[in-house]
Design an enzyme around this catalytic site. Structure first.
Site, PDB file in Angstrom:
ATOM      1  N   CYS A 199       1.139  -0.982  -0.369  1.00 39.72           N
ATOM      2  CA  CYS A 199      -0.292  -0.023   0.275  1.00 39.72           C
ATOM      3  C   CYS A 199       0.910   0.887   0.544  1.00 39.72           C
ATOM      4  O   CYS A 199       1.996   0.844  -0.463  1.00 39.72           O
ATOM      5  CB  CYS A 199      -0.632   0.231   1.499  1.00 39.72           C
ATOM      6  SG  CYS A 199       0.148  -0.318   2.624  1.00 39.72           S
ATOM      7  N   ALA A 200       0.178   2.540   0.277  1.00 33.92           N
ATOM      8  CA  ALA A 200       1.424   3.455  -0.313  1.00 33.92           C
ATOM      9  C   ALA A 200       2.030   3.679   0.959  1.00 33.92           C
ATOM     10  O   ALA A 200       3.726   3.458   0.427  1.00 33.92           O
ATOM     11  CB  ALA A 200       0.143   4.815   0.467  1.00 33.92           C
TER      12      ALA A 200
END
Length: 119
Positions: free
Chosen positions: A60-61
Site C-alpha cells: 500500500c502507500a
C-alpha cells in the site's frame, strides 16, 4: 481529489506481463471496513503462492497498515495462526502498524476462525 489509480496502474496495466493484479481501494482509517476484503485477498495470496515459484507483492502507500492487515488475515485464514502469532510472524520480517480499526476487525476474524475450528 487525487486518485491513486493513475500511479499504481490497474489490471490492464499489467496485461501481457505474466503479472496478476488485485487492487483494493482502501482508506487507512480506523473507520474503514477492511473485513470484506480479508477472504478475497487471502484467496488471491494463496493462489499466487500455490503456483510453482509463485511470488507475491502486497503493498500500500506506506506498506505498514493496509497491506499488513491483509497479510495478517491471510496467515490467519490459510495458516491457522492466531492474530498474535500472525503479528509476531510478520514483525520478524518487517515493521507493521495496522490501525486500531483494522486490529479490531482482525480480532473479530480471529474469534470467528477459532469458533469454526472448535466445531
Amino acid at each position: 481529489m487525487h486518485s491513486n489509480l493513475y500511479w499504481r496502474g490497474g489490471a490492464d496495466y499489467y496485461e501481457g506481463t505474466g503479472i496478476c493484479y488485485l487492487g483494493i481501494e482502501a482508506h487507512d482509517s480506523p473507520t474503514f471496513d477492511m473485513s470484506p476484503y480479508f477472504q478475497p485477498a487471502a484467496d488471491f495470496i494463496h493462489k499466487a503462492l500455490s503456483k510453482s515459484g509463485g511470488r507475491i507483492l502486497v503493498h500500500c502507500a506506506v506498506g505498514v497498515s493496509r497491506s499488513a492487515t491483509l497479510v495478517l488475515a491471510y496467515l490467519m485464514i490459510y495458516h491457522h495462526l492466531t492474530l498474535v502469532e500472525a503479528i509476531k510472524t510478520v514483525k520478524d520480517h518487517r515493521g507493521i502498524i495496522p490501525n486500531r480499526g483494522f486490529l479490531r476487525q482482525l480480532t473479530t476474524l480471529d474469534n470467528s476462525l477459532r469458533l469454526k475450528r472448535r466445531l
